[in-house]
Design an enzyme around this catalytic site. Structure first.
Site, PDB file in Angstrom:
ATOM      1  N   SER A   1       0.840  -1.199   0.000  1.00  0.00           N
ATOM      2  CA  SER A   1       0.000   0.000   0.000  1.00  0.00           C
ATOM      3  C   SER A   1       0.872   1.243   0.000  1.00  0.00           C
ATOM      4  O   SER A   1       1.989   1.239   0.550  1.00  0.00           O
ATOM      5  CB  SER A   1      -0.854  -0.015   1.276  1.00  0.00           C
ATOM      6  OG  SER A   1      -1.444   1.244   1.484  1.00  0.00           O
TER       7      SER A   1
ATOM      8  N   TYR B   1      -1.497  -1.168  11.066  1.00  0.00           N
ATOM      9  CA  TYR B   1      -1.783  -1.711   9.724  1.00  0.00           C
ATOM     10  C   TYR B   1      -0.633  -1.390   8.769  1.00  0.00           C
ATOM     11  O   TYR B   1      -0.122  -2.273   8.062  1.00  0.00           O
ATOM     12  CB  TYR B   1      -3.107  -1.127   9.186  1.00  0.00           C
ATOM     13  CG  TYR B   1      -3.305  -1.381   7.704  1.00  0.00           C
ATOM     14  CD1 TYR B   1      -3.613  -2.662   7.237  1.00  0.00           C
ATOM     15  CD2 TYR B   1      -3.160  -0.351   6.767  1.00  0.00           C
ATOM     16  CE1 TYR B   1      -3.775  -2.902   5.872  1.00  0.00           C
ATOM     17  CE2 TYR B   1      -3.324  -0.585   5.412  1.00  0.00           C
ATOM     18  CZ  TYR B   1      -3.630  -1.865   4.970  1.00  0.00           C
ATOM     19  OH  TYR B   1      -3.781  -2.098   3.620  1.00  0.00           O
TER      20      TYR B   1
ATOM     21  N   LYS C   1       2.433  -3.818   6.600  1.00  0.00           N
ATOM     22  CA  LYS C   1       2.847  -3.777   5.183  1.00  0.00           C
ATOM     23  C   LYS C   1       4.363  -3.580   5.087  1.00  0.00           C
ATOM     24  O   LYS C   1       5.026  -4.230   4.280  1.00  0.00           O
ATOM     25  CB  LYS C   1       2.105  -2.652   4.436  1.00  0.00           C
ATOM     26  CG  LYS C   1       0.600  -2.840   4.333  1.00  0.00           C
ATOM     27  CD  LYS C   1       0.240  -4.096   3.556  1.00  0.00           C
ATOM     28  CE  LYS C   1      -1.258  -4.349   3.488  1.00  0.00           C
ATOM     29  NZ  LYS C   1      -1.615  -5.676   2.982  1.00  0.00           N
TER      30      LYS C   1
END
Ligand code: NAD
Ligand code: UDP
Length: 336
Positions: free
Chosen positions: A124, A148, A152
């Site tokens: 992302s 979050y 990644k």
């Protein structure tokens, strides 16, 4: 070639299954249905006239993964399965690290034990944090501002290290900007549980009357109209980017990273206006305070994907809002 699609009944995974099938691959879907509906499979069949093989399973379940790899003679894994709500990740960080990081480690270990060397990973643009420059290229330093985002960053690092252990390993991390839109048939799209966190589904639910108005988080940013600017990319283009990345590199090895975005930034107000035109409905909105952790602007330098993969996003903002509206008006409550 049979490929496993973890998270394949989810929003991005399901659209990518269609693109993979069109390109001659055979996707096998593996999902624990924690954030998607089994009915996605019927929609995929309606669109493609193909019955997708589906395994209900968790990426933490090494035994089930191994059985699936062997049964289908899987040669590569498209790895979408992950939890993805930023706010929730700050409240339940351990669930996010377990599901997204530990889950990916289990997946890689199981792939390795079965001799599967290729993975395409959903990363992302969140890994760029608050951009130091725009447009953002792949060389921009990476960081995170919430659990979050850290999952990644961590998985990208794990993939780099994994590739160093065997010259046959291939890992492609695709850094998505803001995926929006739906399949042009109106049969498949995004239907978040509860109150949407993201702008486009919130606008779409406002248009069908499920929400009263859109709160615009901040109108005092240093942008064209004061509202936040993002690089929205149509889900069909994003899906095509996966096929381009894999078909270009399937015989290569090493760890690679690509931005998937359009390179264009649109403000919140521009998106609301575009949606109003698509739906022919006035979308009510109110200005609200900035959302914690938000940045003013974010858009991609997508030239590496153009140069190496021959891929560029084709669909404009009207297609993004038209297709979202088509899906939302046909399925106001999603597939449930
Ligand atoms: P989604 O929630 O619609 O799809 C994810 C799917 O993974 C769901 O079907 C869910 O049931 C499944 N899943 C979750 N944990 C699992 C597990 N442990 N085992 C098996 N299945 C599991 O999300 P999406 O928007 O399609 O996102 C796909 C990927 O792209 C995710 O990795 C997400 O972090 C990443 N991503 C999404 C966006 C976005 O805006 N949608 C942006 C950047 C990156
Ligand atoms: N946004 C907004 N209202 C909402 C949801 C989002 O004004 O209800 C804004 C948000 O502040 C950002 C843009 O819309 O400027 C895109 O937000 P989204 O959550 O969709 O994506 P991300 O923040 O991850 O880029």
């Amino acid at each position: 070639m049979n490929v496993l699609v973890t998270g394949g009944t989810g929003y991005i995974g399901s659209h990518t299954c269609l693109a993979l099938l069109d390109a001659g691959y055979t996707p096998v879907i593996y999902d624990n249905l924690s954030n998607s509906s089994i009915k996605v499979l019927d929609q995929l069949s309606k669109i493609s006239s193909h019955t997708f093989d589906f395994i209900e399973g968790d990426i933490a379940d090494s035994k089930k993964l191994k059985a699936t790899f062997e049964q289908y003679n899987i040669e590569a894994v498209f790895h979408f399965a992950s939890l993805k709500a930023v706010g929730e990740s700050t409240e339940q960080p351990l669930s996010y690290y377990r599901n997204n990081v530990a889950g990916t480690v289990t997946l890689l270990e199981t792939m390795q034990s079965c001799g599967i060397n290729k993975i395409i990973f959903s990363s992302s643009a969140t890994v760029y944090g608050d951009p130091q420059y725009l447009p953002i290229d792949e060389q921009h330093p990476i960081t995170a501002t919430n659990p979050y985002g850290w999952t990644k960053v961590m998985v990208e690092q794990i993939l780099v290290d994994w590739c160093k252990t065997d010259y046959q390993h291939l890992a492609i991390a695709l850094r998505y900007f803001n995926p929006v839109g739906a399949h042009p048939s109106g049969l498949l799209g995004e239907s978040p549980n509860g109150i949407p966190n993201n702008l486009m589904p919130f606008i779409a639910q406002t248009a069908v009357g499920k929400r009263e108005f859109v709160s615009i988080f901040g109108n005092d940013y240093n942008t064209k109209d004061g509202t936040g600017v993002r690089d929205y990319i149509h889900i069909t283009d994003l899906a095509a980017g996966h096929v381009a990345a894999f078909s270009t590199h399937q015989n290569d090895s090493g760890s690679l990273v690509y931005n998937l975005g359009t390179g264009k930034g649109y403000s919140v107000l521009e998106i609301i206006n575009a949606f109003s035109e698509s739906a022919n409905i006035e979308i009510k909105y109110k200005f609200a305070p900035r959302r914690a952790g938000d940045i003013a602007s974010n858009f991609a330098d997508a030239s590496l994907a153009k140069k190496n993969l021959g891929w560029t996003a084709q669909l404009n903002i009207e297609a993004m809002t038209d297709d979202t509206w088509h899906w939302q008006s046909k399925y106001p409550n999603g597939l449930e």
